[in-house]
Enzyme design. Structure first.
Site, short mmCIF file in Angstrom:
data_model
loop_
_atom_site.label_atom_id
_atom_site.label_comp_id
_atom_site.label_asym_id
_atom_site.label_seq_id
_atom_site.Cartn_x
_atom_site.Cartn_y
_atom_site.Cartn_z
N SER A 43 0.64 -1.02 0.10
CA SER A 43 -0.14 0.04 0.16
C SER A 43 1.04 1.01 -0.11
O SER A 43 2.37 0.91 0.44
CB SER A 43 -0.59 0.27 1.36
OG SER A 43 -1.42 1.05 1.76
N TYR B 237 -3.79 -1.22 10.10
CA TYR B 237 -2.89 -1.31 8.69
C TYR B 237 -1.67 -0.36 7.89
O TYR B 237 -0.77 -1.12 7.61
CB TYR B 237 -4.46 0.12 7.56
CG TYR B 237 -4.33 -0.35 6.20
CD1 TYR B 237 -5.17 -1.92 6.06
CD2 TYR B 237 -3.79 0.45 5.28
CE1 TYR B 237 -4.88 -1.53 4.34
CE2 TYR B 237 -3.77 0.08 3.99
CZ TYR B 237 -4.54 -0.82 3.39
OH TYR B 237 -5.09 -1.01 2.30
P1 NAD Z 1 -11.88 -4.97 -0.69
O1 NAD Z 1 -12.27 -4.99 0.49
O2 NAD Z 1 -12.35 -5.36 -2.52
O3 NAD Z 1 -10.87 -6.74 -1.32
C1 NAD Z 1 -10.17 -7.27 -0.24
C2 NAD Z 1 -10.47 -8.77 -0.26
O4 NAD Z 1 -9.74 -9.76 0.75
C3 NAD Z 1 -11.57 -9.32 -0.59
O5 NAD Z 1 -11.96 -10.45 -0.98
C4 NAD Z 1 -12.25 -9.90 1.22
O6 NAD Z 1 -13.28 -11.16 0.92
C5 NAD Z 1 -10.56 -10.78 1.72
N1 NAD Z 1 -10.79 -10.73 2.43
C6 NAD Z 1 -10.87 -10.07 3.55
N2 NAD Z 1 -10.30 -10.81 5.02
C7 NAD Z 1 -10.73 -11.88 4.51
C8 NAD Z 1 -10.18 -12.65 5.26
N3 NAD Z 1 -10.10 -12.99 6.35
N4 NAD Z 1 -10.10 -14.23 4.20
C9 NAD Z 1 -10.73 -14.64 3.47
N5 NAD Z 1 -10.15 -12.96 2.65
C10 NAD Z 1 -10.19 -12.39 3.30
O7 NAD Z 1 -10.81 -4.43 -1.15
P2 NAD Z 1 -9.59 -4.00 -2.44
O8 NAD Z 1 -8.81 -2.43 -1.54
O9 NAD Z 1 -9.60 -4.76 -3.20
O10 NAD Z 1 -8.39 -5.24 -1.41
C11 NAD Z 1 -7.48 -5.64 -1.94
C12 NAD Z 1 -6.10 -5.37 -1.45
O11 NAD Z 1 -5.29 -4.05 -1.55
C13 NAD Z 1 -5.72 -5.29 -0.42
O12 NAD Z 1 -4.82 -6.24 0.44
C14 NAD Z 1 -5.46 -4.24 0.21
O13 NAD Z 1 -5.36 -3.17 1.73
C15 NAD Z 1 -5.13 -3.65 -0.58
N6 NAD Z 1 -5.20 -2.61 -0.91
C16 NAD Z 1 -6.38 -1.92 -1.20
C17 NAD Z 1 -5.72 -0.73 -2.28
C18 NAD Z 1 -7.30 0.31 -2.07
O14 NAD Z 1 -6.98 1.13 -3.19
N7 NAD Z 1 -8.74 -0.18 -2.73
C19 NAD Z 1 -4.84 0.40 -1.42
C20 NAD Z 1 -3.74 -0.54 -1.54
C21 NAD Z 1 -3.83 -1.51 -0.96
#
Ligand code: NAD
Length: 252
Positions: free
Chosen positions: A144, A157
């Site tokens: 991130s 986080y």
């Molecule tokens: P999202 O909430 O759509 O996806 C998160 C995913 O993780 C989902 O598929 C969810 O089911 C899964 N998950 C969460 N807890 C879980 C558990 N206990 N067991 C199994 N699966 C689990 O959000 P996203 O933005 O797609 O996030 C994906 C990754 O990207 C994360 O690690 C997040 O920190 C990272 N991220 C996102 C952003 C952003 O701007 N969206 C920025 C930086 C990093």
């Protein structure tokens, strides 16, 4: 030497692949030819439909990564499905928002367990199989901007994603000579569930948008190219990097 991004014949585990960035990454790896093992708590129909559209095999594993209980099952199901695991994308992650002064132990532990602890032990379990057959592999952690910056109101986080950057470097140092590339991607601000609260806050939303040189939030498809690159033979000499895909945010 031929440079190739082709992943035909490879098997990739993607955690948290039912929505958002994980779904985008799984789709991109499938487009590059990889068979997909999609891991998560929820059904994966949409991800399966998108991946199969590229003619690859698809298998889903129902697993809650808030504990280590499913780790061995994920690896054994993936190996049975694909023969071996070539690529692991540690994407599953959660976020909890509250002022540091009021942050609870629960919000600390829940985030650290999914974002850091399960990521480490799943990487360890997959790496054991990669080391056992000496065929190497690729591990990609989804970090991130909070791997580089402090942020506000997200102490666990930020700790987890900063820790993940360090863990990426440590694992790269231990496993690089054994043919395993460990790297990370640091997404900027993407339109997913993770950022819904920010996008619903007009002040925060316009502050963020105003700082992104590209002038827009990222879409899940924007991340696919970086994942394919790091999963491919083109990245064979890349170890321990945290690659920002952020519309230029960190350049500002
Ligand atoms: P999202 O909430 O759509 O996806 C998160 C995913 O993780 C989902 O598929 C969810 O089911 C899964 N998950 C969460 N807890 C879980 C558990 N206990 N067991 C199994 N699966 C689990 O959000 P996203 O933005 O797609 O996030 C994906 C990754 O990207 C994360 O690690 C997040 O920190 C990272 N991220 C996102 C952003 C952003 O701007 N969206 C920025 C930086 C990093």
């Amino acid at each position: 030497m031929t440079i190739t991004f082709d992943l035909t014949g490879k098997t990739a585990i993607v955690t948290g692949a039912n929505t958002g960035l994980g779904q985008g990454i799984a789709t991109a790896l499938a487009q590059a030819g990889a068979s997909i093992v999609a891991v998560g708590r929820s059904p994966m129909e949409e991800t399966e439909r998108r991946c199969r559209a590229f003619g690859v095999d698809f298998h889903s594993v129902q697993a809650d990564l808030s504990t280590l209980e499913p780790i061995e099952r994920i690896v054994s199901e993936a190996a049975e499905f694909g023969g071996r695991v070539d690529i692991l994308v540690n994407n599953a992650g959660i976020i909890r928002r509250a002022d540091a002064i009021a942050f609870t132990e629960r919000d600390w532990d829940d985030v650290m367990n999914v974002n850091l602890k399960s990521t480490f032990f799943l990487s360890q379990a997959v790496a054991r199989t990669m080391l056992a057959d000496e065929a190497g592999g690729k591990i990609i952690n989804i970090a991130s901007l909070l791997s580089f910056q402090g942020g506000i109101r997200i102490p666990s986080y930020t700790a987890s994603k900063s820790g993940l950057a360090g863990l990426t470097r440590l694992l790269a140092c231990e496993w690089a000579a054994k043919g395993i590339n460990v790297n990370a991607i640091a997404p900027g601000y993407f339109v997913t569930n993770n950022t819904e609260a920010l996008r619903n806050d007009p002040k925060r939303s316009s502050e963020i948008l105003g700082r992104i040189p590209a002038g827009r939030w990222g879409e899940p498809d924007d991340l696919g190219g970086a994942a394919v690159f790091l999963a491919s033979p083109a990245a064979n000499y890349i170890h321990g990097i945290v690659l920002p895909v952020d519309g230029g945010w960190l350049a500002r």
